[in-house]
Enzyme design. Structure first.
Site, PDB file in Angstrom:
ATOM      1  N   ARG A   1     -28.752  38.029  25.681  1.00  0.00           N
ATOM      2  CA  ARG A   1     -29.157  36.817  24.977  1.00  0.00           C
ATOM      3  C   ARG A   1     -30.679  36.735  24.864  1.00  0.00           C
ATOM      4  NH1 ARG A   1     -26.921  31.338  27.528  1.00  0.00           N
ATOM      5  NH2 ARG A   1     -28.705  31.527  28.924  1.00  0.00           N
TER       6      ARG A   1
ATOM      7  N   ARG B   1     -34.987  33.555  24.080  1.00  0.00           N
ATOM      8  CA  ARG B   1     -35.192  32.352  24.899  1.00  0.00           C
ATOM      9  C   ARG B   1     -36.219  32.635  25.984  1.00  0.00           C
ATOM     10  NH1 ARG B   1     -29.837  28.980  26.454  1.00  0.00           N
ATOM     11  NH2 ARG B   1     -31.148  28.629  28.275  1.00  0.00           N
TER      12      ARG B   1
ATOM     13  N   LYS C   1     -20.872  28.537  28.010  1.00  0.00           N
ATOM     14  CA  LYS C   1     -20.646  27.107  27.742  1.00  0.00           C
ATOM     15  C   LYS C   1     -21.033  26.731  26.311  1.00  0.00           C
ATOM     16  CE  LYS C   1     -23.335  25.416  30.950  1.00  0.00           C
ATOM     17  NZ  LYS C   1     -23.851  26.647  31.597  1.00  0.00           N
TER      18      LYS C   1
ATOM     19  N   ARG D   1     -25.662  17.960  35.827  1.00  0.00           N
ATOM     20  CA  ARG D   1     -25.972  19.170  36.586  1.00  0.00           C
ATOM     21  C   ARG D   1     -26.378  18.845  38.014  1.00  0.00           C
ATOM     22  NH1 ARG D   1     -27.785  22.492  31.796  1.00  0.00           N
ATOM     23  NH2 ARG D   1     -28.309  24.553  32.511  1.00  0.00           N
TER      24      ARG D   1
ATOM     25  N   ARG E   1     -32.525  30.178  37.925  1.00  0.00           N
ATOM     26  CA  ARG E   1     -31.525  29.274  37.344  1.00  0.00           C
ATOM     27  C   ARG E   1     -30.175  29.440  38.030  1.00  0.00           C
ATOM     28  NH1 ARG E   1     -31.693  30.924  31.505  1.00  0.00           N
ATOM     29  NH2 ARG E   1     -30.123  29.325  31.188  1.00  0.00           N
TER      30      ARG E   1
HETATM   31  P1  AMP Z   1     -29.036  25.237  29.094  1.00  0.00           P
HETATM   32  O1  AMP Z   1     -29.196  25.592  27.672  1.00  0.00           O
HETATM   33  O2  AMP Z   1     -27.920  24.262  29.346  1.00  0.00           O
HETATM   34  O3  AMP Z   1     -28.924  26.432  30.010  1.00  0.00           O
HETATM   35  O4  AMP Z   1     -30.373  24.459  29.534  1.00  0.00           O
HETATM   36  C1  AMP Z   1     -31.635  25.083  29.450  1.00  0.00           C
HETATM   37  C2  AMP Z   1     -32.634  24.371  30.353  1.00  0.00           C
HETATM   38  O5  AMP Z   1     -32.758  23.004  29.938  1.00  0.00           O
HETATM   39  C3  AMP Z   1     -32.245  24.306  31.812  1.00  0.00           C
HETATM   40  O6  AMP Z   1     -32.576  25.483  32.532  1.00  0.00           O
HETATM   41  C4  AMP Z   1     -33.047  23.097  32.273  1.00  0.00           C
HETATM   42  O7  AMP Z   1     -34.417  23.399  32.415  1.00  0.00           O
HETATM   43  C5  AMP Z   1     -32.916  22.165  31.069  1.00  0.00           C
HETATM   44  N1  AMP Z   1     -31.709  21.323  31.194  1.00  0.00           N
HETATM   45  C6  AMP Z   1     -30.602  21.334  30.399  1.00  0.00           C
HETATM   46  N2  AMP Z   1     -29.696  20.435  30.820  1.00  0.00           N
HETATM   47  C7  AMP Z   1     -30.223  19.832  31.911  1.00  0.00           C
HETATM   48  C8  AMP Z   1     -29.774  18.837  32.810  1.00  0.00           C
HETATM   49  N3  AMP Z   1     -28.559  18.272  32.680  1.00  0.00           N
HETATM   50  N4  AMP Z   1     -30.598  18.468  33.816  1.00  0.00           N
HETATM   51  C9  AMP Z   1     -31.810  19.014  33.955  1.00  0.00           C
HETATM   52  N5  AMP Z   1     -32.302  19.977  33.168  1.00  0.00           N
HETATM   53  C10 AMP Z   1     -31.525  20.392  32.153  1.00  0.00           C
END
Ligand code: AMP
Length: 193
Positions: free
Chosen positions: A128, A134, A14, A89, A145
């Site tokens: 990654r 990360r 994404k 989400r 996740r």
């Molecule tokens: P991502 O980079 O989109 O995978 O997001 C990394 C982390 O940020 C996720 O595992 C959540 O802990 C937090 N996060 C990102 N977007 C959201 C969201 N829309 N709602 C809740 N937590 C989020």
């Protein structure tokens, strides 16, 4: 002019596609994950609160996340469209987003789902973790996740499908090929770059 979102499991690509599509369509890419990571790095109050959830592979509470996105969508550069990456989400976030957009007299145009095999996702995330360091990319956290995605986020696909907004695109293959597939699907729906 397009208001779109990208959904898909962690590791579906994404973030990568969001940057390329943002460029192609000249719209801002809004990644809640990136915004949270920047806040963690800068040790802001939001970052300090979000970090624990992120490190455990949990979702940051909707109360924090919704306010952040509402704020971002009110900024001028979102007037001519946007691409949301990683938000909404949860079904509550879908409702919150609907409300924010409705208050502006807007709504979503299209939802792009990136589909990938779970095995491939795990391989990608392993890569990654090494490349980007990360802290939420360790094996246990990734499993968490993925489970959370299946439970909380996958139901959104049906909701948006029911609204006739969903476009599913195969996320496997070369980065540019995937972008091309998305661009073609969007063009078919009348959204041209
Ligand atoms: P991502 O980079 O989109 O995978 O997001 C990394 C982390 O940020 C996720 O595992 C959540 O802990 C937090 N996060 C990102 N977007 C959201 C969201 N829309 N709602 C809740 N937590 C989020």
């Amino acid at each position: 002019m397009v208001r779109m979102l990208l959904v898909g499991p962690p590791g579906a690509g994404k973030g990568t596609q969001a940057v390329l599509l943002s460029d192609t369509f000249s719209i801002p890419a809004i990644s809640t994950g990136d915004i949270f990571r920047a806040n963690v790095r800068d040790e802001t109050p939001l970052g300090i609160e979000a970090k624990g959830y992120m490190d455990r592979g949990e979702y940051v509470p909707d109360s924090l996340t919704n306010a952040l996105v509402a704020d971002r969508l009110a900024q001028k550069d979102c007037e001519s469209g946007f691409l949301l990456d990683g938000y909404p989400r949860t079904l509550d976030q879908v409702r919150a987003l609907d409300e924010v957009l409705a208050s502006q007299g807007n709504q979503l145009d299209v939802v792009v789902e990136l589909t990938v095999d779970p095995e491939i996702v795990i391989d990608r995330i392993r890569g990654r973790a090494t490349e980007q360091g990360r802290t939420d990319d360790s094996e246990d956290v990734v499993r968490n996740r993925l489970e959370l995605y299946a439970r909380e986020t996958a139901p959104l696909i049906e909701v948006y499908g029911g609204r006739g907004l969903l476009v599913s695109v195969d996320g496997i293959g070369a980065i540019d090929d995937v972008t091309q597939r998305i661009v073609e699907e969007l063009a078919r729906r009348g959204f041209s770059a």
